[in-house]
Design an enzyme around this catalytic site. Structure first.
Site, PDB file in Angstrom:
ATOM      1  N   GLU A 613       0.903  -1.385   0.024  1.00 15.04           N
ATOM      2  CA  GLU A 613      -0.015   0.197   0.183  1.00 15.04           C
ATOM      3  C   GLU A 613       0.744   1.193   0.094  1.00 15.04           C
ATOM      4  O   GLU A 613       0.471   2.120  -0.596  1.00 15.04           O
ATOM      5  CB  GLU A 613      -1.128   0.135   1.162  1.00 15.04           C
ATOM      6  CG  GLU A 613      -1.999  -1.167   1.242  1.00 15.04           C
ATOM      7  CD  GLU A 613      -2.722  -1.313  -0.080  1.00 15.04           C
ATOM      8  OE1 GLU A 613      -2.950  -0.255  -0.694  1.00 15.04           O
ATOM      9  OE2 GLU A 613      -3.061  -2.484  -0.169  1.00 15.04           O
ATOM     10  N   ASP A 676       3.401  -4.687  -5.348  1.00 15.30           N
ATOM     11  CA  ASP A 676       3.734  -6.160  -5.022  1.00 15.30           C
ATOM     12  C   ASP A 676       5.374  -5.963  -4.809  1.00 15.30           C
ATOM     13  O   ASP A 676       5.844  -6.556  -3.784  1.00 15.30           O
ATOM     14  CB  ASP A 676       3.389  -7.188  -5.910  1.00 15.30           C
ATOM     15  CG  ASP A 676       1.754  -7.627  -5.639  1.00 15.30           C
ATOM     16  OD1 ASP A 676       1.409  -7.205  -4.555  1.00 15.30           O
ATOM     17  OD2 ASP A 676       1.186  -8.345  -6.527  1.00 15.30           O
TER      18      ASP A 676
END
EC number: 3.4.24.-
Length: 775
Positions: A613, A676
């Site tokens: 995030e 990711d």
């Protein structure tokens, strides 16, 4: 982007015991020995001098000291052996008694990890299958689910907790909102009453919208009075059904200190425009199933000429699909290009076939001036919608708008409607069995009473101590990003300064919003009537009240600490127009996070999600917003061109992945892939920082892997999942995330520390020579 409101280890540290020997110039009196040492029958200092010559007293004292030291070493060795090798090693050593929380947590962690692994697979060849092979063998997809994975198992645990909370009597502590959510849940479970009413609630809504075919031939009663604007008001402003376009209240992307009305493309029932274009066999099947679904609902609702109506509505939706732009198209991903702020007067000229001031006045209960500004996010689309309105018969437009309301509300009707929805979902996604009623009703309670249910959840299932520990973990990962920014060789000093400022200003919300601790504040979010025998009416009351809350925001001050999802949500998110990260309590649960787990697992589990995030603030989407959440290009041209080149490497990498003969779209999934990869690196280096500050962790009992290896295993096991083959088609078509197998392989194979941890040979599948890297 912010949606309208109406619509989601510690250890027992080794305690060093300092024993003090009093053997010295004063003799051997009062020597203190550790417990358990045998005490000798030494002679007193006043004994016979002939038995102990003066010159040998030093030897005796020295010998006593050596015996003491040897004994102390033996005890320390025993303690260390218990700590590292005994059954309690994983829980903090011999000082941890049988049954202590740390020992239990470590044993649970070891069982979880080892059961999920498939040690027969070489981690350097296929790390996902190595980390998840055991889990994939042992688990099947439940009949009523499209997917099932390790995170879904956490969701099941959360659901069970929520069900127990809702099953409690309405009385007791808590405000009106908590009593309402329980009454709402019971009304949803009352299928006897829902079956008794049948289609009647929906027929009343259709009548409120003017019935079917009101815009037909001029000799039909009421045809001359038909007004598209009034029906749009009903659909959008009363029933919250997007038709032709969407109207929402959101933060202004160029001035995040204020709210603005946003108009965007919308109005399709199927989840992706390309499904309407029937470009392959799978989309043709879905389109045929949708046509059957339309006819079935129309018959249940008493419409005549069902096949004709369904075909006309479908053709109109296909026209909308043809003029829509895919969410993954560059035109949609470049927010600056899509953003078009206009006045109401200008909007009327751009799209003349609607009465914009009247429509917005009705929905917002305002008297807007012609100078009121709105943001148009799909200017070309809306201009073509204006032409479509002009060229489409009123009857078809009317039936389409009524249909959009029906689609939004039909899931709340009796069994025949629910069965029709299930048949469509089965064809699209492959779920064999409808969800059980309790799960359906829990989902509706989450949707319509999210914060009220969240207040119940955090009161019992998330502590202030957990909140503080996760906040510290977030700060550690943010610190690493700050370091990484300094080390980047492709970003110039000016861009680095802007990136650091964005990091410094980023808000982090953990667990739950503070207002949930005040029942009266929660009550204000749900000031509408709820009755146990009127489920459909409860839904309508909730929708209308949510619309009221949303439209009121247009004149309110922005609260950037507000939450988009309730705290029980099994999710986390980053909002670029708030520069805000949120980690709800629902995702801060074992096995993603456990305060008693080894830190390698916490950093590999929830830590990589936190890093993910955080990296979203600097991906191809979030990187368009500055530290205040405003749409502003803060990159120098040189740094941005370097970023694009590095991003293109990731696009090419994921373009080469295929699943069920479908190629993963590297451009569609770029932002998530950057996040990711970046999240994995940030969490790993944050864990190394933790080890430097706290010392190496003790081995996990009966597992041969180092903690660096366990970190990567924990990351991969976040994404152990099974999907139905039909749902994979839609995932590749509509999901911004790559399939889970490739989320893992794409991330670890591009990180040199993974190859080092598992000793992967150069140019093996998980350790290629040429790697992609942004952050």
């Amino acid at each position: 982007m912010e949606a309208p409101y109406s619509m989601t280890a510690h250890y027992d540290e080794f305690q060093e015991v300092k024993y003090v020997s009093r053997c010295g110039t004063g003799g051997a009196r009062g020597t203190s020995l550790p417990p358990g040492f045998p005490r000798g029958s030494g002679r007193s200092a006043s004994g016979s001098r002939s038995g102990l010559p003066r010159w040998n007293r030093r030897e005796v004292c020295l010998l006593s000291g050596l015996v003491f030291a040897a004994g102390l070493c033996a005890i320390l060795a025993a303690m260390l052996a218990l700590k590292y090798l005994g059954p309690g090693a994983a829980g903090g050593g011999g000082a941890c008694p049988e049954g202590c929380p740390e020992r239990k947590a470590f044993a649970r962690a070891a069982r979880f990890l080892s059961a999920n692994l498939d040690a027969s697979i070489d981690p350097c060849q296929d790390f996902y299958s190595f980390a998840c092979g055991g889990w994939l063998r042992r688990h099947a997809i439940p009949d009523d689910k499209l997917t099932y994975g390790t995170i879904a198992a956490i969701g099941e645990q959360n659901e069970e907790r929520l069900r127990r909370l809702l099953a409690r009597p309405t009385g007791g502590p808590g405000g009106a909102a908590q009593r309402k959510v329980r009454a709402f849940f019971r009304s949803c479970l009352d299928m006897r009453e829902i079956e008794r009413l049948g289609p009647r609630p929906m027929l009343e809504v259709i009548e409120d919208c003017g019935g079917w075919d009101l815009g037909g031939a001029a000799d039909r009663p009421g045809a001359a009075r038909w007004d598209l604007n009034r029906l749009l008001y009903k659909a959008q402003g009363v029933y919250s059904a997007a038709a032709l376009f969407s109207l929402t209240v959101s933060l202004d992307d160029r001035n995040s200190s204020r709210y603005v009305i946003r108009i965007d493309q919308d109005g399709l029932t199927l989840p992706e425009r390309t499904l309407y274009l029937a470009q392959d066999e799978e989309s043709e099947k879905i389109l045929a199933a949708y046509r059957v679904f339309m006819q079935r609902l129309l018959r249940l609702l008493g419409a005549d000429a069902v096949e004709q109506k369904a075909q006309e509505i479908l053709q109109l939706e296909q026209r909308l699909a043809n003029i829509s732009v895919s969410e993954y198209d560059d035109l949609r991903r470049d927010v600056s290009s899509a953003y078009n702020k206009v006045t109401l007067g200008q909007l009327q000229k751009i799209i003349p076939h609607l009465q914009w001031k009247w429509l917005l006045d009705q929905i917002f209960q305002e008297d807007f001036s012609e100078e009121e500004e709105v943001v148009l996010l799909a200017t070309d689309y809306m201009q073509q919608v204006s032409q479509l309105i002009r060229s489409t018969p009123r009857r078809i437009l009317h039936n389409y708008l009524v249909w959009r309301v029906v689609v939004v509300l039909s899931e709340h009707l009796s069994s025949p409607f629910r069965e029709a929805l299930h048949e469509l979902a089965k064809e699209m996604e492959g779920n064999d069995k409808p969800q059980e009623l309790a799960r359906v009703c829990l989902g509706q309670a989450n949707r319509h009473f999210g914060m009220a249910l969240g207040a119940l959840f955090v009161h019992e299932h998330f502590s202030a101590a957990s909140k503080a520990k996760v906040q510290q973990l977030v700060e550690d990962i943010k610190y690493i990003l700050g370091q990484r920014l300094e080390e980047l060789d492709w970003m110039d000093a000016q861009t680095k300064a802007a990136a650091r400022a964005k990091l410094q200003y980023m808000m982090v919300m953990v667990g739950y919003p503070d207002f949930l601790l005040k029942p009266e504040a929660v009550d204000k979010e749900y000031e509408f009537e709820v009755h146990e025998k009127t489920y459909f009416k409860n839904i309508l009351n909730s929708i209308r009240f949510s619309i009221q809350l949303s439209v009121k925001k247009i004149r309110q001050e922005v609260d950037k600490s507000s939450w988009l999802l309730p705290p029980q949500a099994l999710n986390a998110y980053y909002l670029p127009n708030k520069n805000q990260m949120v980690f709800p309590a629902g995702i801060l649960q074992p096995t993603l996070y456990d305060p008693d787990f080894p830190q390698s697992l916490n950093y590999g589990g929830i830590g990589t999600i936190i890093g993910h995030e955080l990296t979203h603030g600097y991906d191809d989407w979030g990187g368009q917003y500055d530290r205040s959440g405003n749409l502003l290009h803060w990159w120098t041209e040189t740094s941005y061109s370097h970023f694009l080149r590095k991003a293109e490497c990731i696009v090419r990498l994921y373009d080469n992945f295929t699943v069920y003969n479908q190629r993963v779209n590297g451009k569609h999934t770029l932002g998530e892939n950057i996040a990711d990869m970046g999240g994995l690196k940030l969490a790993y280096y944050a864990y190394q920082k933790w080890v430097r500050e706290h010392g190496p962790e003790h081995p996990l009992h009966r597992l041969k892997y180092t903690h660096n290896q366990l970190f990567f295993i924990a990351f991969a096991q976040n994404w152990c999942i099974k999907r139905r083959s039909q749902s994979i088609y839609l995932q590749v078509l509509t999901d911004k995330h790559a399939p889970e197998h490739y989320r893992v392989l794409g991330s670890v194979s591009q990180f040199e520390e993974f190859g080092r941890a598992f000793h992967c040979p150069k140019d093996s599948p998980m350790n290629p020579v040429h790697k992609c890297s942004v952050w």
